[in-house]
Scaffold this motif. Structure first.
Motif, PDB file in Angstrom:
ATOM      1  N   THR A 232       6.202  62.328  61.577  1.00  0.00           N
ATOM      2  CA  THR A 232       5.434  61.286  60.886  1.00  0.00           C
ATOM      3  C   THR A 232       4.075  61.850  60.474  1.00  0.00           C
ATOM      4  O   THR A 232       3.653  62.896  60.962  1.00  0.00           O
ATOM      5  CB  THR A 232       5.193  60.055  61.798  1.00  0.00           C
ATOM      6  N   THR A 233       3.384  61.134  59.615  1.00  0.00           N
ATOM      7  CA  THR A 233       2.054  61.550  59.197  1.00  0.00           C
ATOM      8  C   THR A 233       1.098  61.420  60.373  1.00  0.00           C
ATOM      9  O   THR A 233       1.048  60.378  61.031  1.00  0.00           O
ATOM     10  CB  THR A 233       1.566  60.674  58.023  1.00  0.00           C
ATOM     11  N   LEU A 234       0.340  62.475  60.631  1.00  0.00           N
ATOM     12  CA  LEU A 234      -0.601  62.470  61.742  1.00  0.00           C
ATOM     13  C   LEU A 234      -1.935  61.867  61.305  1.00  0.00           C
ATOM     14  O   LEU A 234      -2.335  61.995  60.150  1.00  0.00           O
ATOM     15  CB  LEU A 234      -0.814  63.901  62.245  1.00  0.00           C
ATOM     16  N   THR A 235      -2.620  61.240  62.248  1.00  0.00           N
ATOM     17  CA  THR A 235      -3.926  60.647  61.963  1.00  0.00           C
ATOM     18  C   THR A 235      -4.990  61.739  61.911  1.00  0.00           C
ATOM     19  O   THR A 235      -4.767  62.858  62.379  1.00  0.00           O
ATOM     20  CB  THR A 235      -4.325  59.626  63.042  1.00  0.00           C
ATOM     21  N   GLU A 236      -6.145  61.407  61.365  1.00  0.00           N
ATOM     22  CA  GLU A 236      -7.257  62.361  61.309  1.00  0.00           C
ATOM     23  C   GLU A 236      -7.657  62.820  62.701  1.00  0.00           C
ATOM     24  O   GLU A 236      -7.954  63.987  62.923  1.00  0.00           O
ATOM     25  CB  GLU A 236      -8.466  61.741  60.594  1.00  0.00           C
ATOM     26  N   ASP A 237      -7.663  61.888  63.666  1.00  0.00           N
ATOM     27  CA  ASP A 237      -8.020  62.231  65.043  1.00  0.00           C
ATOM     28  C   ASP A 237      -7.023  63.236  65.622  1.00  0.00           C
ATOM     29  O   ASP A 237      -7.414  64.213  66.260  1.00  0.00           O
ATOM     30  CB  ASP A 237      -8.083  60.966  65.906  1.00  0.00           C
ATOM     31  N   GLU A 238      -5.734  63.003  65.397  1.00  0.00           N
ATOM     32  CA  GLU A 238      -4.711  63.927  65.890  1.00  0.00           C
ATOM     33  C   GLU A 238      -4.862  65.302  65.240  1.00  0.00           C
ATOM     34  O   GLU A 238      -4.771  66.329  65.916  1.00  0.00           O
ATOM     35  CB  GLU A 238      -3.309  63.367  65.621  1.00  0.00           C
ATOM     36  N   LEU A 239      -5.109  65.321  63.936  1.00  0.00           N
ATOM     37  CA  LEU A 239      -5.294  66.591  63.230  1.00  0.00           C
ATOM     38  C   LEU A 239      -6.533  67.336  63.737  1.00  0.00           C
ATOM     39  O   LEU A 239      -6.510  68.556  63.893  1.00  0.00           O
ATOM     40  CB  LEU A 239      -5.384  66.361  61.720  1.00  0.00           C
TER      41      LEU A 239
ATOM     42  N   ASN B 247     -12.845  79.395  64.442  1.00  0.00           N
ATOM     43  CA  ASN B 247     -13.726  78.268  64.734  1.00  0.00           C
ATOM     44  C   ASN B 247     -13.073  76.942  64.385  1.00  0.00           C
ATOM     45  O   ASN B 247     -13.296  75.940  65.055  1.00  0.00           O
ATOM     46  CB  ASN B 247     -15.044  78.392  63.954  1.00  0.00           C
ATOM     47  N   THR B 248     -12.307  76.955  63.306  1.00  0.00           N
ATOM     48  CA  THR B 248     -11.666  75.723  62.848  1.00  0.00           C
ATOM     49  C   THR B 248     -10.412  76.058  62.054  1.00  0.00           C
ATOM     50  O   THR B 248     -10.246  77.182  61.587  1.00  0.00           O
ATOM     51  CB  THR B 248     -12.634  74.877  61.991  1.00  0.00           C
ATOM     52  N   LEU B 249      -9.549  75.067  61.905  1.00  0.00           N
ATOM     53  CA  LEU B 249      -8.340  75.206  61.095  1.00  0.00           C
ATOM     54  C   LEU B 249      -8.362  74.165  59.986  1.00  0.00           C
ATOM     55  O   LEU B 249      -8.744  73.022  60.210  1.00  0.00           O
ATOM     56  CB  LEU B 249      -7.081  74.989  61.945  1.00  0.00           C
ATOM     57  N   HIS B 250      -7.961  74.572  58.805  1.00  0.00           N
ATOM     58  CA  HIS B 250      -7.780  73.656  57.690  1.00  0.00           C
ATOM     59  C   HIS B 250      -6.293  73.324  57.663  1.00  0.00           C
ATOM     60  O   HIS B 250      -5.469  74.163  57.297  1.00  0.00           O
ATOM     61  CB  HIS B 250      -8.240  74.294  56.375  1.00  0.00           C
ATOM     62  N   ILE B 251      -5.974  72.107  58.070  1.00  0.00           N
ATOM     63  CA  ILE B 251      -4.578  71.740  58.336  1.00  0.00           C
ATOM     64  C   ILE B 251      -3.961  70.963  57.188  1.00  0.00           C
ATOM     65  O   ILE B 251      -4.563  70.046  56.635  1.00  0.00           O
ATOM     66  CB  ILE B 251      -4.486  70.908  59.631  1.00  0.00           C
ATOM     67  N   THR B 252      -2.723  71.345  56.883  1.00  0.00           N
ATOM     68  CA  THR B 252      -1.865  70.581  55.983  1.00  0.00           C
ATOM     69  C   THR B 252      -0.755  70.012  56.841  1.00  0.00           C
ATOM     70  O   THR B 252      -0.109  70.748  57.580  1.00  0.00           O
ATOM     71  CB  THR B 252      -1.261  71.493  54.889  1.00  0.00           C
ATOM     72  N   ASN B 253      -0.545  68.711  56.760  1.00  0.00           N
ATOM     73  CA  ASN B 253       0.496  68.043  57.553  1.00  0.00           C
ATOM     74  C   ASN B 253       1.756  67.897  56.701  1.00  0.00           C
ATOM     75  O   ASN B 253       1.736  67.251  55.655  1.00  0.00           O
ATOM     76  CB  ASN B 253      -0.010  66.692  58.020  1.00  0.00           C
ATOM     77  N   GLU B 254       2.839  68.537  57.132  1.00  0.00           N
ATOM     78  CA  GLU B 254       4.127  68.444  56.444  1.00  0.00           C
ATOM     79  C   GLU B 254       5.069  67.595  57.282  1.00  0.00           C
ATOM     80  O   GLU B 254       5.172  67.791  58.497  1.00  0.00           O
ATOM     81  CB  GLU B 254       4.745  69.835  56.247  1.00  0.00           C
ATOM     82  N   ILE B 255       5.744  66.674  56.627  1.00  0.00           N
ATOM     83  CA  ILE B 255       6.700  65.803  57.315  1.00  0.00           C
ATOM     84  C   ILE B 255       8.059  66.485  57.327  1.00  0.00           C
ATOM     85  O   ILE B 255       8.574  66.883  56.289  1.00  0.00           O
ATOM     86  CB  ILE B 255       6.804  64.422  56.630  1.00  0.00           C
ATOM     87  N   ASP B 256       8.652  66.621  58.529  1.00  0.00           N
ATOM     88  CA  ASP B 256       9.968  67.233  58.693  1.00  0.00           C
ATOM     89  C   ASP B 256      10.787  66.350  59.635  1.00  0.00           C
ATOM     90  O   ASP B 256      10.693  66.478  60.852  1.00  0.00           O
ATOM     91  CB  ASP B 256       9.828  68.644  59.257  1.00  0.00           C
ATOM     92  N   PRO B 257      11.595  65.443  59.065  1.00  0.00           N
ATOM     93  CA  PRO B 257      12.356  64.522  59.908  1.00  0.00           C
ATOM     94  C   PRO B 257      13.400  65.206  60.791  1.00  0.00           C
ATOM     95  O   PRO B 257      13.879  64.623  61.758  1.00  0.00           O
ATOM     96  CB  PRO B 257      13.043  63.582  58.912  1.00  0.00           C
TER      97      PRO B 257
END
Length: 178
Positions: free
Chosen positions: A115-122, A136-146
């Motif tokens: 499912t799509t993750l929330t900003e807090d989870e990311l 220091n940080t990650l720039h995250i792309t959230n991909e949905i994979d059922p």
């Protein structure tokens, strides 16, 4: 990361130019937007790589589509066009992003979830996994994979952290069988 030496040279030149003009952050933001536009619009890629479309029309397209971009970025796009390297554009953008993120202690990551993750989870995932890969940080792309059933899989460069239910079940199966 691209294996193209041409893409690497163009990306490094653009990064050095951005540094010289103290606009690395702005150019990086523009390049991230170009990456998104290229990924979301396959027709644009076909159009840009079509030999039937004259270079003047492609220049006008750049001016229209990327009107809000930094002048450095627009000029770089036009140089890439003039040198006949538009087929390398995606690789150049990816190389630039890697160079810029490495310079700032960041990295790109893809998080696969059901499912799509929330900003807090990311943000929590970014904090946790950035430490593991020495950034220091990650720039995250959230991909949905059922197909994952549950859990997440995080890919940072060539590293993959797999905490999906399917992987845990497979591990349990191997433990029980053998």
């Amino acid at each position: 990361m691209s294996q193209s030496p041409v893409a690497k040279r163009y990306a490094e030149a653009l990064f050095q130019l951005a540094q010289a003009h103290n606009s690395v952050d702005a150019v990086t933001a523009d390049m991230a937007e170009i990456k998104k536009v290229l990924a979301d619009n396959k027709d644009l890629n076909v159009l840009l790589n079509s030999p039937k479309i004259p270079a003047t029309a492609k220049r006008q397209l750049f001016d229209t589509v990327f009107a809000g971009a930094q002048q450095i970025v627009l000029n770089a796009l036009k140089v890439i066009l003039d040198k006949g390297r538009l087929s390398e554009l995606s690789d150049i953008v990816n190389e630039f992003m890697t160079i810029a993120y490495n310079a700032s202690g960041a990295a790109e990551a893809v998080v696969y979830s059901t499912t799509t993750l929330t900003e807090d989870e990311l943000n929590r995932i970014s904090t946790t996994f950035a430490k593991k890969v020495g950034k220091n940080t990650l720039h995250i792309t959230n991909e949905i994979d059922p197909s994952l059933l549950g859990g997440i899989k995080v890919q940072v460069g060539n590293l993959i952290y797999d905490s999906t239910i399917a992987t845990k079940l497979e591990s349990l199966k191997r433990t029980l069988i053998g």
